[in-house]
Scaffold this motif. Structure first.
Motif, PDB file in Angstrom:
ATOM      1  N   ASP A 194       0.846  -1.176   0.000  1.00 23.21           N
ATOM      2  CA  ASP A 194       0.000   0.000   0.000  1.00 23.21           C
ATOM      3  C   ASP A 194       0.890   1.237   0.000  1.00 23.21           C
ATOM      4  O   ASP A 194       1.858   1.294   0.746  1.00 23.21           O
ATOM      5  N   MET A 239       6.699  -5.435   2.840  1.00 29.06           N
ATOM      6  CA  MET A 239       6.331  -6.775   3.284  1.00 29.06           C
ATOM      7  C   MET A 239       7.542  -7.446   3.914  1.00 29.06           C
ATOM      8  O   MET A 239       8.651  -7.343   3.406  1.00 29.06           O
ATOM      9  N   LYS A 272       5.692 -14.603   2.067  1.00 31.62           N
ATOM     10  CA  LYS A 272       4.965 -15.397   1.062  1.00 31.62           C
ATOM     11  C   LYS A 272       5.303 -16.879   1.182  1.00 31.62           C
ATOM     12  O   LYS A 272       4.412 -17.742   1.110  1.00 31.62           O
ATOM     13  N   GLN A 329       2.658 -19.921   2.215  1.00 31.59           N
ATOM     14  CA  GLN A 329       2.540 -21.062   1.303  1.00 31.59           C
ATOM     15  C   GLN A 329       2.844 -22.377   2.029  1.00 31.59           C
ATOM     16  O   GLN A 329       2.145 -23.383   1.830  1.00 31.59           O
ATOM     17  N   LYS A 332      -7.122  -2.547   2.030  1.00 28.38           N
ATOM     18  CA  LYS A 332      -5.686  -2.778   2.174  1.00 28.38           C
ATOM     19  C   LYS A 332      -5.411  -4.217   2.601  1.00 28.38           C
ATOM     20  O   LYS A 332      -4.502  -4.871   2.079  1.00 28.38           O
ATOM     21  N   ILE A 353      -5.968  -6.723  -0.330  1.00 23.35           N
ATOM     22  CA  ILE A 353      -4.874  -6.710  -1.302  1.00 23.35           C
ATOM     23  C   ILE A 353      -3.715  -7.556  -0.801  1.00 23.35           C
ATOM     24  O   ILE A 353      -3.141  -8.368  -1.528  1.00 23.35           O
ATOM     25  N   LEU A 354      -3.366  -7.389   0.479  1.00 19.60           N
ATOM     26  CA  LEU A 354      -2.268  -8.151   1.075  1.00 19.60           C
ATOM     27  C   LEU A 354      -2.608  -9.639   1.139  1.00 19.60           C
ATOM     28  O   LEU A 354      -1.767 -10.494   0.837  1.00 19.60           O
ATOM     29  N   ASP A 406      -4.640 -11.333  -0.745  1.00 16.65           N
ATOM     30  CA  ASP A 406      -4.614 -11.906  -2.098  1.00 16.65           C
ATOM     31  C   ASP A 406      -3.181 -12.139  -2.568  1.00 16.65           C
ATOM     32  O   ASP A 406      -2.884 -13.160  -3.203  1.00 16.65           O
ATOM     33  N   GLU A 407      -2.309 -11.203  -2.250  1.00 13.17           N
ATOM     34  CA  GLU A 407      -0.914 -11.324  -2.676  1.00 13.17           C
ATOM     35  C   GLU A 407      -0.212 -12.487  -1.986  1.00 13.17           C
ATOM     36  O   GLU A 407       0.590 -13.205  -2.594  1.00 13.17           O
ATOM     37  N   LEU A 408      -0.531 -12.695  -0.706  1.00  8.04           N
ATOM     38  CA  LEU A 408       0.124 -13.752   0.066  1.00  8.04           C
ATOM     39  C   LEU A 408      -0.636 -15.072   0.041  1.00  8.04           C
ATOM     40  O   LEU A 408      -0.154 -16.077   0.558  1.00  8.04           O
ATOM     41  N   ASN A 409      -1.857 -15.045  -0.516  1.00 10.92           N
ATOM     42  CA  ASN A 409      -2.714 -16.233  -0.530  1.00 10.92           C
ATOM     43  C   ASN A 409      -3.131 -16.648   0.879  1.00 10.92           C
ATOM     44  O   ASN A 409      -3.165 -17.832   1.220  1.00 10.92           O
TER      45      ASN A 409
END
Length: 197
Positions: A1, A23, A28, A32, A51, A54-55, A57-60
């Motif tokens: 962000d 981050m 990540k 995982q 916010k 978004i985080l 989704d990026e990190l799953n």
């Protein structure tokens, strides 16, 4: 962000600064790893929903709770601890009460003092990859403890009744007392040679 800060003097913009959240290293890979281990990953944050999403989704990350007050975090952690072993990772003052409520609280050496004091594990740097190694060590240790208990109880359940019924002489029974100790110690030493990625 990303955040934009402006310095305005006499209604004239004279400077602008752009700030972006960094981050943490290894985040990540750690998410995982726990997803692959069928562990539920949850983002519990005081930040706004957009916010957080978004985080996540990026990190799953599997589940997200945004705009959480310290009291909200405590309630969420308590609800998780009722049904499963729960680990909380945090570094702020607002995280401290929830860190204390979790089964395992994880913080960082340079986090706020109250967060460090409320944690079970303190990482010496901001690389979250150490959590993967810590989980694997704990898993192997737990398995070894269960194996050791099995061998200790197995001996007592078999050898002692045999000795009581006269199938083992007192000398032989005393001699075989060392057997479970050797097995337990040898099995524990194997932890030193476990391959941890």
């Amino acid at each position: 962000d990303r955040y934009q800060l402006f310095l305005i003097i006499n209604q004239e913009r004279v400077a602008a600064v752009s700030i972006i959240d960094e981050m943490k290293k290894g985040a990540k890979n750690v998410v995982q790893y726990f997803n692959q281990k069928n562990k539920e990953t949850v983002l519990l944050s005081g930040d706004q929903k957009q916010k957080c999403q978004i985080l996540a989704d990026e990190l799953n990350i599997q589940k997200t709770y945004a705009s959480q007050l310290p009291s909200d975090k405590i309630e969420k952690i308590k609800s998780y601890t009722e049904t499963s072993i729960t680990t909380m990772i945090g570094d702020g003052i607002n995280d401290a009460p929830a860190l204390a409520c979790a089964h395992v609280g994880v913080s960082f050496r340079r986090a706020t003092e109250v967060a460090v004091q409320s944690s079970s594990i303190v990482l010496l740097n901001k690389d979250l990859s150490a959590l993967k190694k810590a989980h694997e060590i704990c898993t192997h240790t737990y398995i070894t403890i269960k194996q050791n208990l099995f061998w200790a109880f197995a001996y007592n359940l078999i050898a002692i009744p045999l000795a009581a019924m006269g199938y083992l002489s007192p000398m032989m029974a005393a001699f075989t007392m060392a057997f479970p100790d050797l097995v337990v110690n040898g099995n524990s030493i194997r932890l030193n040679y476990k391959k941890i990625d």
